[in-house]
Scaffold this active site. Sequence first.
Site, PDB file in Angstrom:
ATOM      1  N   LYS A  56      -9.930  -4.744  11.505  1.00 38.11           N
ATOM      2  CA  LYS A  56     -10.481  -4.500  10.562  1.00 38.11           C
ATOM      3  C   LYS A  56      -8.788  -4.286   9.600  1.00 38.11           C
ATOM      4  CE  LYS A  56      -8.388  -1.125   8.374  1.00 38.11           C
ATOM      5  NZ  LYS A  56      -7.658  -0.891   7.990  1.00 38.11           N
ATOM      6  N   THR A  88      -1.085  -7.317  11.904  1.00 41.84           N
ATOM      7  CA  THR A  88      -1.145  -6.278  10.661  1.00 41.84           C
ATOM      8  C   THR A  88      -2.390  -5.924  10.261  1.00 41.84           C
ATOM      9  OG1 THR A  88      -0.788  -7.731   9.786  1.00 41.84           O
ATOM     10  CG2 THR A  88       1.618  -6.757  10.013  1.00 41.84           C
ATOM     11  N   THR A 112      -4.861   4.592  -1.189  1.00 39.00           N
ATOM     12  CA  THR A 112      -5.537   4.177   0.278  1.00 39.00           C
ATOM     13  C   THR A 112      -4.274   4.035   0.680  1.00 39.00           C
ATOM     14  OG1 THR A 112      -5.103   1.389  -0.634  1.00 39.00           O
ATOM     15  CG2 THR A 112      -7.115   2.337  -0.100  1.00 39.00           C
ATOM     16  N   ASN A 163      -6.194  -1.564  -5.851  1.00 39.35           N
ATOM     17  CA  ASN A 163      -4.631  -1.199  -4.786  1.00 39.35           C
ATOM     18  C   ASN A 163      -4.111  -0.006  -5.954  1.00 39.35           C
ATOM     19  OD1 ASN A 163      -4.506  -1.910  -2.433  1.00 39.35           O
ATOM     20  ND2 ASN A 163      -4.062  -3.087  -3.239  1.00 39.35           N
TER      21      ASN A 163
END
Lengths: 383, 383
Positions: free
Chosen positions: A168, A179, A383, A378
């Site tokens: 993911k 990452t 998140t 974002n």
Amino acid sequence: MSITHPKGFKASGVAAGLKQNGLDVALVLNDGPDATVAGVFTANRVKAAPVVWSQQVVRGGVVRAVVLNSGGANACTGHQGFQDTHATAEHVASVLGGLGAGDVAVCSTGLIGELLPMDKLIPGVTAAAKALDKDGGLAAAEAIMTTDTRPKTAVAAGAGWSVGGMAKGAGMLAPGLATMLSVLTTDAVADSVALDAALREACRVTFDRVDSDGCMSTNDTVLLLANGASGIAPSQEELTAAVTAACHELAQQLISDAEGATKQVAIEVVGAASDGDAVEVGRSVARNNLVKTALFGNDPNWGRILAAVGTTAAAFEPDALDVAVNGVWVCKGGAAAADRSTVDLAGRDVTIRIDLHAGSAEATIWTNDLSHAYVHENSAYST
Amino acid sequence: MSITHPKGFKASGVAAGLKQNGLDVALVLNDGPDATVAGVFTANRVKAAPVVWSQQVVRGGVVRAVVLNSGGANACTGHQGFQDTHATAEHVASVLGGLGAGDVAVCSTGLIGELLPMDKLIPGVTAAAKALDKDGGLAAAEAIMTTDTRPKTAVAAGAGWSVGGMAKGAGMLAPGLATMLSVLTTDAVADSVALDAALREACRVTFDRVDSDGCMSTNDTVLLLANGASGIAPSQEELTAAVTAACHELAQQLISDAEGATKQVAIEVVGAASDGDAVEVGRSVARNNLVKTALFGNDPNWGRILAAVGTTAAAFEPDALDVAVNGVWVCKGGAAAADRSTVDLAGRDVTIRIDLHAGSAEATIWTNDLSHAYVHENSAYST
């Protein structure tokens, strides 16, 4: 197929209500006979509780199960957060039977700084254990999605054995180590030393060279589980090649699904004095917001590329730099060459080739453009 | 008043047609009696022709005139670009009379990678020389604007002497050294050694701590010219204080006019083991696109701030980190503290305070949010 493609692995994905909708708890079970493991974790010094836990577990060399959740990163959550991770592993061991908490790796992803709702997670783990299935790989891959638009899976075939993988990640993608979350499985016979060598080399040239937005996560984890169910022990080279192939496929899926991206960009640095120089130059360009916005605007602005190269310590002479965008050498010898209007940037795939003329090393860094949709995703959501 | 506030300086700004509209050529003349100088230039290894030229000129310790143009950076333009800079300085010397090309510093700003239209620039210089005026500071400040929305000027008063300054810059603002064009003038009596010491210290704590988008320009230049016309020789401390005050004022104007910004953000790092640690942590947060987009979305997302701090090599323990946003300590000891919903981010000014609890050093880095308008400005136009 994913992580359940190799023999002897089961997986599941269930909805426990950690996210507003969709699957959010995944479980991976290694049915043996072996249970060797290797892991690579974020280089961020602010590490989530499940990273601290799983690093300890992997150090022991044996992992029989991995529990993963989306809907919360369990990062920056103090002692309670670590106790919650421990309790989750204990519960996995208890419902599966025959193993201890120390055989269970834990991965979490989602918002940083909030405790997980354990009243939802624990029943979710129970449900996930009941749902374990030898065809459960795709459900597990779906359960770890956050802002991902699609599940990410890969399979690499060996001779009589295979590697399966899921991952993911759609933002906060940057070098460090691996990452995002990823679990890889193999039915090859391999001890944890061989797995570790294969996984580190694979990450070095795949996940570590993905740089979507220069932001390194607190939760990045890549696990490689092996059970020897195929009865075949590949050479180190064969193992590394297959793991690298699976990681490469997953890394490309990550970068192609990066938040808000309209371009998938390969920055090929050639003529470098060393691998390190090539990677440093590629990352500097990949992280430069002016280069990234220019690409969003279909502008082959090579001057911004040179300005980014110029901030590195790599070996090169400024008046020897060549830059091609999608095959057109718009800069030669540090100055304008082919007419920039001849560069076609209409498509999604972009290749930037930078020749440092300082040696023979090379590396490719994969990145994205910086778009309105990135800013929107974002800024509008936590998140 | 700007650079013509101190006695003995003239300036002008004219339209030479380098830009589609507006003033684009500026000239600054020091009438003496002295003509000492100091300069600070970009740390980018890809340096524009005027930077290479002006570095040589400043090394001589004497500058009588500065010619500046917007509408073209003259960077990555090879030998012809350098010859054009030289020819511009020669022409300035010729039209002003009584000086040589080596007494003339040159600064350019605009698109990288294209030659300047010398057929427009040379007549522009002639016109600028004719327009020189002791009240010309504002016109000069206007002539160096690119995507700036307003001219940037400052004055700092000494006892019987003063410092004047102008600057341009609205993007590609990042540390290195002095990431924009700026000319400062003073009628104090000061040799180039004193000027250099004052200018370096001033830049270190002002322009060097502005980081709008992490992108370092090829053309950054800050010049400080002194003529001793006041007849007063301040102490080094007095001189440094006044130059720092003028640079601070200009730096704040730069960051408040950064491309597309909706927030002006001060990142105060305290409790650091060293100045270097404080600056490293502040820059890491300032350059983090996830922090910057969260600020654009009025989201006090301290988890992203901790993730950015965690990528640095500064001395700190992750479970000792405290973070306040606009005075509310949302994170204490590396975990959630005050309710994030109590943070008021409605205004333009934002203060992020990070306590590393590792010492007593501190530094403030100034930055902006990352907005849709930033993406638009930097994708829709080639700059």
